[in-house]
Design a protein around this motif. Structure first.
Motif, PDB file in Angstrom:
ATOM      1  N   PHE A  68       0.866  -1.178   0.000  1.00 51.14           N
ATOM      2  CA  PHE A  68       0.000   0.000   0.000  1.00 51.14           C
ATOM      3  C   PHE A  68       0.900   1.224   0.000  1.00 51.14           C
ATOM      4  O   PHE A  68       1.740   1.367   0.902  1.00 51.14           O
ATOM      5  CB  PHE A  68      -0.903  -0.019   1.231  1.00 51.14           C
ATOM      6  CG  PHE A  68      -1.928   1.089   1.245  1.00 51.14           C
ATOM      7  CD1 PHE A  68      -2.938   1.139   0.298  1.00 51.14           C
ATOM      8  CD2 PHE A  68      -1.869   2.098   2.198  1.00 51.14           C
ATOM      9  CE1 PHE A  68      -3.878   2.161   0.308  1.00 51.14           C
ATOM     10  CE2 PHE A  68      -2.800   3.116   2.212  1.00 51.14           C
ATOM     11  CZ  PHE A  68      -3.812   3.148   1.262  1.00 51.14           C
ATOM     12  N   ASN A  69       0.777   2.055  -1.007  1.00 52.17           N
ATOM     13  CA  ASN A  69       1.679   3.193  -1.178  1.00 52.17           C
ATOM     14  C   ASN A  69       3.141   2.758  -1.132  1.00 52.17           C
ATOM     15  O   ASN A  69       3.985   3.429  -0.542  1.00 52.17           O
ATOM     16  CB  ASN A  69       1.431   4.250  -0.098  1.00 52.17           C
ATOM     17  CG  ASN A  69       0.316   5.194  -0.494  1.00 52.17           C
ATOM     18  OD1 ASN A  69       0.114   5.475  -1.676  1.00 52.17           O
ATOM     19  ND2 ASN A  69      -0.440   5.655   0.489  1.00 52.17           N
ATOM     20  N   GLY A  70       3.415   1.602  -1.690  1.00 51.73           N
ATOM     21  CA  GLY A  70       4.784   1.095  -1.765  1.00 51.73           C
ATOM     22  C   GLY A  70       5.259   0.370  -0.530  1.00 51.73           C
ATOM     23  O   GLY A  70       6.356  -0.195  -0.511  1.00 51.73           O
ATOM     24  N   ARG A  71       4.446   0.343   0.513  1.00 51.63           N
ATOM     25  CA  ARG A  71       4.843  -0.307   1.769  1.00 51.63           C
ATOM     26  C   ARG A  71       4.222  -1.704   1.848  1.00 51.63           C
ATOM     27  O   ARG A  71       3.035  -1.862   1.540  1.00 51.63           O
ATOM     28  CB  ARG A  71       4.370   0.560   2.940  1.00 51.63           C
ATOM     29  CG  ARG A  71       4.578  -0.090   4.283  1.00 51.63           C
ATOM     30  CD  ARG A  71       3.938   0.744   5.391  1.00 51.63           C
ATOM     31  NE  ARG A  71       3.842  -0.047   6.609  1.00 51.63           N
ATOM     32  CZ  ARG A  71       3.223   0.336   7.710  1.00 51.63           C
ATOM     33  NH1 ARG A  71       2.642   1.520   7.745  1.00 51.63           N
ATOM     34  NH2 ARG A  71       3.173  -0.443   8.758  1.00 51.63           N
ATOM     35  N   ASP A  72       5.029  -2.683   2.266  1.00 55.40           N
ATOM     36  CA  ASP A  72       4.499  -4.040   2.404  1.00 55.40           C
ATOM     37  C   ASP A  72       3.582  -4.083   3.624  1.00 55.40           C
ATOM     38  O   ASP A  72       4.009  -3.854   4.750  1.00 55.40           O
ATOM     39  CB  ASP A  72       5.660  -5.022   2.578  1.00 55.40           C
ATOM     40  CG  ASP A  72       5.186  -6.476   2.556  1.00 55.40           C
ATOM     41  OD1 ASP A  72       3.955  -6.701   2.547  1.00 55.40           O
ATOM     42  OD2 ASP A  72       6.035  -7.383   2.545  1.00 55.40           O
ATOM     43  N   VAL A  73       2.313  -4.381   3.397  1.00 55.30           N
ATOM     44  CA  VAL A  73       1.348  -4.416   4.501  1.00 55.30           C
ATOM     45  C   VAL A  73       0.776  -5.828   4.679  1.00 55.30           C
ATOM     46  O   VAL A  73      -0.271  -6.001   5.314  1.00 55.30           O
ATOM     47  CB  VAL A  73       0.200  -3.395   4.285  1.00 55.30           C
ATOM     48  CG1 VAL A  73       0.737  -1.981   4.286  1.00 55.30           C
ATOM     49  CG2 VAL A  73      -0.555  -3.677   2.985  1.00 55.30           C
TER      50      VAL A  73
END
Lengths: 295, 239
Positions: free
Chosen positions: B67-72
């Motif tokens: 999400f927005n480049g962040r691993d969630v």
């Protein structure tokens, strides 16, 4: 036929013990609302409240008000431990609800055994919060502790109603009870809410135990009867609502007290259980089932 | 205009889920770019709701989500909501015994006290009827009003990505159109939207891209401006 004085005295005593049942019943409702779990270890919190307060008061000489506060916090801690160590792991593994409910019964028995080992099996009590009494009004005697029970009971119900209806956390708890998935989708940490519900219920049980001990006694075994009566009160009032649970408690207390006066102590539970069955037959959702889930 | 090359708002990679031994969702990948309106279409039982429940971690799944480049991937449902992934679930998921006001305020559970009134004003601008019904119990409202409340409550959470599971289900065409048009407005303001919908004509008017899901797998990904007729879609439904 009992005299009018006996009847009034019995009514007052019934309201007093009924408020204590009501607090236990609210404890049942709080956890049930947050999770759908009927926590049969609720009575053990009543016992722990009385036992902890007695130990702090008599062994360590801590004043009663401080003993009461520390005991309530300690029992709330026990509630959180129960939730973290037993309930949540079962919840996460999607254990059937009946298995979780059975686990709460096992918790009750386990804690009772721990108390026997650590504090002994002898009954104990401590003096009324306000020395002296009783207050005599004509031929009616009112123990000072009764006023503490009435005052604290009313205060706690008021505070709880405000908490559930006016605070962010209270609303979140109610939201979890109605739709836990929808609550999580809005950012409400459902598991933490469950923890809060256990802490609250345990604290309520502890307060009930501390309030009632001076008028009776406490021992490792009192949790069972208080738990059962609190459960009956919650059902009579209507599971899921704090005011309904409280009224259910008062109804139960008055009925039990009346049964003692009219039929003798041996009929106390016979009459109470008969009333429970009648209520269930005609009001399956409890006398005030419509109030359910609204604090 | 959005493209796959920009960092997606959300990117789902090889997401798979099953109920017991039944594979309800085969490894599935999709993305929504910032400010994009994406629709997932598919027949009943295609796995659309399962896909959304897997994305929001309401059910266990394998695969990865950024999400927005962040691993969630490892986050829980409420933690995803804190980041701005908000879903109005199938069946609306209202707190039926609570008032409209209480439902809306709960939507802003993570908001600071000062942010509440601004968010309420925005929701009332979009759905004036909610303002008129503030003290009404949610379950006593009409289906359309309940859906408005579900969307309004989701907006109260200040979403970065709004996920909706069949918001038009059971609604009169006029009401469904009204609600979907509001989603179009929100998208024009820059809100990313992932919509599961069975009413294809309405959804396709609003979306920039569509995924066709059938039998638990994505059968096609199409820009909506390349869809000439609904017959183009039907062949993917019954692959």
């Amino acid at each position: 036929m009992p005299s009018s004085v006996e009847l009034i005295q019995s009514l007052i005593n019934g309201v007093g013990i009924g408020l204590v049942y009501g607090l236990v019943a609210i404890g049942f409702s709080v956890i049930y609302n947050a999770s759908g779990i009927v926590n049969f270890a609720q009575g053990v919190f009543v016992m722990l409240g009385g036992m902890f307060a007695h130990t702090l008061l008599t062994t360590l000489g801590i004043p009663i008000w401080l003993s009461a506060i520390v005991s309530t916090i300690a029992v709330a801690g026990v509630g959180i431990l129960v939730q973290i160590l037993i309930i949540t792991p079962m919840w996460v593994r999607k254990a059937p609800l009946f298995a979780i409910i059975l686990a709460t019964l096992a918790i009750q028995l386990l804690i009772e055994q721990i108390i026997i080992i650590t504090l002994g099996d002898q009954p104990r009590t401590f003096p009324s919060f306000t020395p002296g009494g009783p207050l005599k009004i004509g031929e009616i005697a009112l123990g000072y502790q009764l006023f503490w029970i009435l005052g604290c009971g009313a205060l706690m119900v008021y505070a709880l109603t405000q908490f559930f209806n006016r605070t962010r956390m209270g609303r979140a708890l109610r939201a979890c009870s109605q739709n836990a998935e929808a609550a999580a989708l809005l950012g409400i940490p459902v598991n933490r809410m469950l923890m809060l519900s256990f802490a609250l219920s345990a604290a309520l049980g502890a307060v009930a135990g501390i309030l009632i001990t001076p008028t009776q006694y406490t021992a490792y075994s009192v949790g069972g009867p208080f738990g059962i009566n609190g459960f009956i009160a919650a059902i009579i009032g209507g599971f899921g609502s704090a005011p309904a649970a409280l009224i259910g408690g008062i109804v139960l207390g008055v009925v039990q007290s009346g049964a003692i006066v009219f039929f003798g102590a041996g009929f106390k539970n016979v009459v109470a259980l008969t009333v429970l069955l009648i209520v269930l037959l005609f009001f399956p959702n409890g006398l005030f089932g419509g109030l359910a889930k609204k604090a | 205009m959005t493209t796959a090359s920009a960092t997606p708002l959300i990117a789902v990679s090889e997401l798979a889920a099953r109920y017991g031994h039944i594979h309800a969702l085969h490894p599935t990948s999709l993305y929504v770019a910032p400010g994009e309106f994406v629709t997932i279409l598919g027949p009943n039982g295609a796995g659309k709701t399962t896909l959304l429940r897997a994305i929001t971690r309401l059910i266990a799944s394998s695969g990865h989500i950024t999400f927005n480049g962040r691993d969630v991937t490892g986050l829980k449902t409420h933690q995803l909501a804190e980041l701005g992934i908000i879903m109005a679930p199938e069946g609306r998921g209202l707190f039926g015994d609570m008032t409209v006001r209480e439902n809306l305020v709960l939507g802003a559970f993570k908001a600071k006290p000062g942010e509440l009134s601004g968010r309420l004003d925005k929701v009332f601008t979009l759905f004036p009827r909610l303002h008129e019904r503030l003290d009404q119990i949610a379950s006593s409202m009409s289906g359309g009003e309940q859906q408005m409340l579900a969307v309004g409550r989701a907006l109260m959470a200040d979403p970065k990505l709004l996920i909706l599971d069949e918001p038009s289900l059971g609604l009169a065409p006029r009401v469904a159109s009204e609600i979907l048009s509001t989603l179009g407005l929100l998208n024009k303001e820059g809100l990313g939207i992932l919509l599961v919908e069975q009413k294809a004509p309405l959804a396709l008017k609003l979306a920039q891209r569509v995924y066709i899901l059938s039998s638990g797998s994505i059968q096609a990904e199409l820009p909506t401006n390349q869809i000439k007729s609904y017959h183009d879609l039907a062949r993917y439904y019954f692959h």
